[in-house]
Design a protein around this motif. Structure first.
Motif, PDB file in Angstrom:
ATOM      1  N   SER A  73       0.840  -1.193   0.000  1.00 33.60           N
ATOM      2  CA  SER A  73       0.000   0.000   0.000  1.00 33.60           C
ATOM      3  C   SER A  73       0.878   1.247   0.000  1.00 33.60           C
ATOM      4  CB  SER A  73      -0.908   0.001   1.234  1.00 33.60           C
ATOM      5  OG  SER A  73      -1.687   1.177   1.257  1.00 33.60           O
ATOM      6  N   ALA A  74       0.692   2.075  -1.018  1.00 30.90           N
ATOM      7  CA  ALA A  74       1.447   3.321  -1.166  1.00 30.90           C
ATOM      8  C   ALA A  74       0.473   4.371  -1.697  1.00 30.90           C
ATOM      9  CB  ALA A  74       2.628   3.135  -2.103  1.00 30.90           C
ATOM     10  N   PRO A  75      -0.298   4.995  -0.785  1.00 29.59           N
ATOM     11  CA  PRO A  75      -1.371   5.901  -1.212  1.00 29.59           C
ATOM     12  C   PRO A  75      -0.935   7.010  -2.168  1.00 29.59           C
ATOM     13  CG  PRO A  75      -1.541   5.454   1.135  1.00 29.59           C
ATOM     14  CD  PRO A  75      -0.244   4.849   0.670  1.00 29.59           C
ATOM     15  N   GLU A  76       0.324   7.409  -2.140  1.00 23.85           N
ATOM     16  CA  GLU A  76       0.805   8.492  -3.002  1.00 23.85           C
ATOM     17  C   GLU A  76       1.401   7.987  -4.315  1.00 23.85           C
ATOM     18  OE1 GLU A  76       0.203  11.675  -2.101  1.00 23.85           O
ATOM     19  OE2 GLU A  76      -0.782  10.792  -0.353  1.00 23.85           O
ATOM     20  N   GLN A  77       1.361   6.676  -4.566  1.00 26.92           N
ATOM     21  CA  GLN A  77       1.963   6.114  -5.771  1.00 26.92           C
ATOM     22  C   GLN A  77       1.273   6.642  -7.017  1.00 26.92           C
ATOM     23  OE1 GLN A  77       0.363   3.411  -7.850  1.00 26.92           O
ATOM     24  NE2 GLN A  77       2.088   3.388  -9.238  1.00 26.92           N
ATOM     25  N   THR A  78       2.077   7.026  -7.991  1.00 23.03           N
ATOM     26  CA  THR A  78       1.559   7.397  -9.310  1.00 23.03           C
ATOM     27  C   THR A  78       2.285   6.551 -10.341  1.00 23.03           C
ATOM     28  OG1 THR A  78       3.156   9.186  -9.554  1.00 23.03           O
ATOM     29  CG2 THR A  78       0.994   9.771  -8.648  1.00 23.03           C
TER      30      THR A  78
END
Length: 123
Positions: free
Chosen positions: A51-56
């Motif tokens: 989980s990496a909420p800021e991943q783009t």
């Protein structure tokens, strides 16, 4: 001294669709924790969807670096292509751009989170 690759960690803003995609494509088992999903499939290291909420997603091949990608050797490229697309992969290279030689015959895709990977004929 032996060094082995035990896992590959893949960031995803939304781990559920990313792990479902890889699980459907590779088979094996899927174990979920609140922050990581673990896919154990024959012939590959454990894939950890983190989980990496800021991943783009990387913008590749027409932009920024792809950061990394995975290559998979397959015994039936057409069947693997169908499975990848049905599982949610996006094509980055059209299928008619594939040459029969293994070193030039890769097909390039993205996972639901935008991570690039290739399927190429085994051999």
């Amino acid at each position: 001294m032996n060094i082995t690759l035990s896992s590959v960690v893949i960031d995803a803003a939304e781990p559920e669709p990313e792990s479902a995609f890889w699980h459907r494509l590779l088979g094996g088992s899927l174990t979920r924790t609140p922050t990581n999903h673990f896919i154990q499939a024959p012939g590959v290291p454990v894939l950890v969807i983190q989980s990496a909420p800021e991943q783009t997603a990387p913008v590749w091949p027409d932009g920024n670096s792809q950061q990394m990608h995975l290559d998979f050797a397959v015994d039936d490229l057409a069947a693997a292509d169908r499975l990848a697309v049905e599982s949610g992969a996006g094509r980055l290279r059209p299928t008619d751009d594939v040459r029969p030689e293994p070193e030039e015959g890769s097909r390039i895709y993205t996972s639901p989170a935008g991570h690039p990977f290739c399927l190429r004929p085994a051999g």
